[in-house]
Design a protein around this motif. Sequence first.
Motif, PDB file in Angstrom:
ATOM      1  N   LEU A  93       0.857  -1.181   0.000  1.00  0.00           N
ATOM      2  CA  LEU A  93       0.000   0.000   0.000  1.00  0.00           C
ATOM      3  C   LEU A  93       0.895   1.234   0.000  1.00  0.00           C
ATOM      4  O   LEU A  93       2.043   1.183   0.425  1.00  0.00           O
ATOM      5  N   ARG A  94       0.359   2.347  -0.472  1.00  0.00           N
ATOM      6  CA  ARG A  94       1.099   3.605  -0.483  1.00  0.00           C
ATOM      7  C   ARG A  94       0.465   4.522   0.562  1.00  0.00           C
ATOM      8  O   ARG A  94      -0.765   4.732   0.535  1.00  0.00           O
ATOM      9  N   ILE A  95       1.283   5.057   1.450  1.00  0.00           N
ATOM     10  CA  ILE A  95       0.778   5.840   2.580  1.00  0.00           C
ATOM     11  C   ILE A  95       1.625   7.093   2.740  1.00  0.00           C
ATOM     12  O   ILE A  95       2.853   7.031   2.657  1.00  0.00           O
ATOM     13  N   ASP A  96       0.959   8.220   2.976  1.00  0.00           N
ATOM     14  CA  ASP A  96       1.692   9.448   3.243  1.00  0.00           C
ATOM     15  C   ASP A  96       0.812  10.410   4.034  1.00  0.00           C
ATOM     16  O   ASP A  96      -0.427  10.338   3.979  1.00  0.00           O
ATOM     17  N   VAL A  97       1.440  11.288   4.772  1.00  0.00           N
ATOM     18  CA  VAL A  97       0.763  12.365   5.498  1.00  0.00           C
ATOM     19  C   VAL A  97       1.435  13.660   5.067  1.00  0.00           C
ATOM     20  O   VAL A  97       2.650  13.807   5.190  1.00  0.00           O
ATOM     21  N   LEU A 114      -3.061  10.321   3.021  1.00  0.00           N
ATOM     22  CA  LEU A 114      -3.315   9.671   1.743  1.00  0.00           C
ATOM     23  C   LEU A 114      -2.937   8.207   1.830  1.00  0.00           C
ATOM     24  O   LEU A 114      -1.841   7.869   2.296  1.00  0.00           O
ATOM     25  N   VAL A 115      -3.847   7.346   1.382  1.00  0.00           N
ATOM     26  CA  VAL A 115      -3.578   5.916   1.298  1.00  0.00           C
ATOM     27  C   VAL A 115      -4.056   5.441  -0.065  1.00  0.00           C
ATOM     28  O   VAL A 115      -5.154   5.799  -0.498  1.00  0.00           O
ATOM     29  N   LEU A 159      -9.793   2.830  11.992  1.00  0.00           N
ATOM     30  CA  LEU A 159      -9.456   2.235  13.285  1.00  0.00           C
ATOM     31  C   LEU A 159      -8.155   2.828  13.820  1.00  0.00           C
ATOM     32  O   LEU A 159      -8.048   3.157  15.014  1.00  0.00           O
ATOM     33  N   ALA A 160      -7.160   2.984  12.939  1.00  0.00           N
ATOM     34  CA  ALA A 160      -5.882   3.567  13.367  1.00  0.00           C
ATOM     35  C   ALA A 160      -6.073   4.993  13.869  1.00  0.00           C
ATOM     36  O   ALA A 160      -5.509   5.377  14.903  1.00  0.00           O
ATOM     37  N   LEU A 161      -6.876   5.784  13.161  1.00  0.00           N
ATOM     38  CA  LEU A 161      -7.107   7.168  13.573  1.00  0.00           C
ATOM     39  C   LEU A 161      -7.903   7.236  14.868  1.00  0.00           C
ATOM     40  O   LEU A 161      -7.707   8.136  15.688  1.00  0.00           O
ATOM     41  N   LYS A 162      -8.803   6.269  15.067  1.00  0.00           N
ATOM     42  CA  LYS A 162      -9.547   6.219  16.327  1.00  0.00           C
ATOM     43  C   LYS A 162      -8.594   5.918  17.488  1.00  0.00           C
ATOM     44  O   LYS A 162      -8.696   6.523  18.564  1.00  0.00           O
ATOM     45  N   VAL A 207      -0.755   4.152  11.033  1.00  0.00           N
ATOM     46  CA  VAL A 207      -1.695   3.722   9.991  1.00  0.00           C
ATOM     47  C   VAL A 207      -1.099   2.558   9.209  1.00  0.00           C
ATOM     48  O   VAL A 207      -1.781   1.576   8.904  1.00  0.00           O
ATOM     49  N   ARG A 208       0.181   2.652   8.872  1.00  0.00           N
ATOM     50  CA  ARG A 208       0.843   1.587   8.112  1.00  0.00           C
ATOM     51  C   ARG A 208       0.847   0.269   8.887  1.00  0.00           C
ATOM     52  O   ARG A 208       0.557  -0.803   8.324  1.00  0.00           O
ATOM     53  N   LYS A 209       1.156   0.324  10.171  1.00  0.00           N
ATOM     54  CA  LYS A 209       1.179  -0.897  10.978  1.00  0.00           C
ATOM     55  C   LYS A 209      -0.199  -1.537  11.063  1.00  0.00           C
ATOM     56  O   LYS A 209      -0.331  -2.762  11.032  1.00  0.00           O
ATOM     57  N   LYS A 210      -1.228  -0.711  11.178  1.00  0.00           N
ATOM     58  CA  LYS A 210      -2.592  -1.249  11.252  1.00  0.00           C
ATOM     59  C   LYS A 210      -2.978  -1.904   9.923  1.00  0.00           C
ATOM     60  O   LYS A 210      -3.563  -2.994   9.895  1.00  0.00           O
ATOM     61  N   LEU A 211      -2.656  -1.261   8.810  1.00  0.00           N
ATOM     62  CA  LEU A 211      -2.997  -1.804   7.497  1.00  0.00           C
ATOM     63  C   LEU A 211      -2.245  -3.100   7.202  1.00  0.00           C
ATOM     64  O   LEU A 211      -2.776  -3.996   6.545  1.00  0.00           O
TER      65      LEU A 211
END
Length: 414
Positions: free
Chosen positions: A323-327, A337-338, A358-361, A406-410
């Motif tokens: 997955l591609r992830i950035d803040v 962005l995911v 879930l990660a943001l919660k 977020v990355r760890k959760k995904l």
Amino acid sequence: MGILYEDVVIIKEAEKEGDTTVITVNCPDKTGLGCDLCRIILLFGLSISRGDVSTDCKWCYLVFWVVGRPTTRWDLLKNRLLEVCPICSPAVSEIYYYRPEFQQPKPQDVFLLKFWCYFDWKGLLHDVTKVLCELELTIKRVKVSTAPDGRVMDLFFVTDTRELLHTKKRQEETIDHLRAVLRDAMTSCEIELAGPQIAACSQGSSFLPSAITQDMFCLELPSKPTNGFLSSNLVSVKVDNSLSPSHTLVQIFCQDHKGLVYDIMRTLKDYNIQISYGRFFANPKANCELDLFVMQVDGKKILDPEKQNALCSRLRMELVRPLRIDVLSRGPDTELLVANPVELSGRGRPLVFHDITLALKILDIRIFSVEIARHRIHDREWEVYRILLDDGDGFPLARNEIKECVRKKLLGWE
């Protein structure tokens, strides 16, 4: 001779906590069947610890050892696995075969789920997403907006796996489940079939800044480790044509992550490559080893060096960056962005939005707005999640820490 329909998929549940559940699939073969099965297993939140695949290109036998959860609905999982298995029917010769017309389901109707809440709270979007997942409603698009007075309007564009959302009973069931979670905060809730005009409104912006597309969607591995990548040193993909007269052996060694087997099967399916025999397992050190004897759709080995290199490079990239992830900054605001690649069949990766929310919660970060859209970049289709974070109270964590959580959760690395 043949087998009973209910015996196509057999699930032997774990006898005690810590044991694995064994899923056996015995049915006619088709290219991409392993991908379809692994996608459903991922959708149910299960992880594959071991697997065996064997086929003669007409009939296949697959066994998955999976780690379940106390809440797993095994009967429902069996039904969903049965739905993607080729249909068996007796010919005059009493040999069972599959009917290809059943492999391409018709497009599902899209429904608009709209509700208002008096106020927002951290985790609201995840609470709603969890309910929709449990109801087997697939989220296609989301529009979330917060009014100046604090009220929240959520628009979910969904499809129904059970294909019953057009009925009053199914709509009432959905609204009742949402009300049980949102309680008195929900002021209204409506469900309607999304017509062409409404569906058009669900489309996100077709524009993505060039800086984002160049970095996030790069299809080449970096020369050195960078933030957001797994270490390419932990991923090994090799091909060998010397061990079988009719098959190419693909050997993979990599770090395990959530949906790993699905990512590999998805890539092979997109390349029209058939697995004749395969074995894979994850060891206690969270490393995964796979030996796959494969051939092309024409029944031949992969002998062309360019094709070999292309396949190895794609597999390596999918394992290093599933997955591609950035803040990053979006004007004065902060945006998460995911992005995940979409199968050529049009299916996106399961549970991405569920895991993001879930990660943001967990991080206690409120979501201000959400936009989900598909973009074609570098000749590939991507599902892109753009989530504007509410930083009214300031973030207790740095952006890199948000990105890492977020990355760890995904990837299932909690």
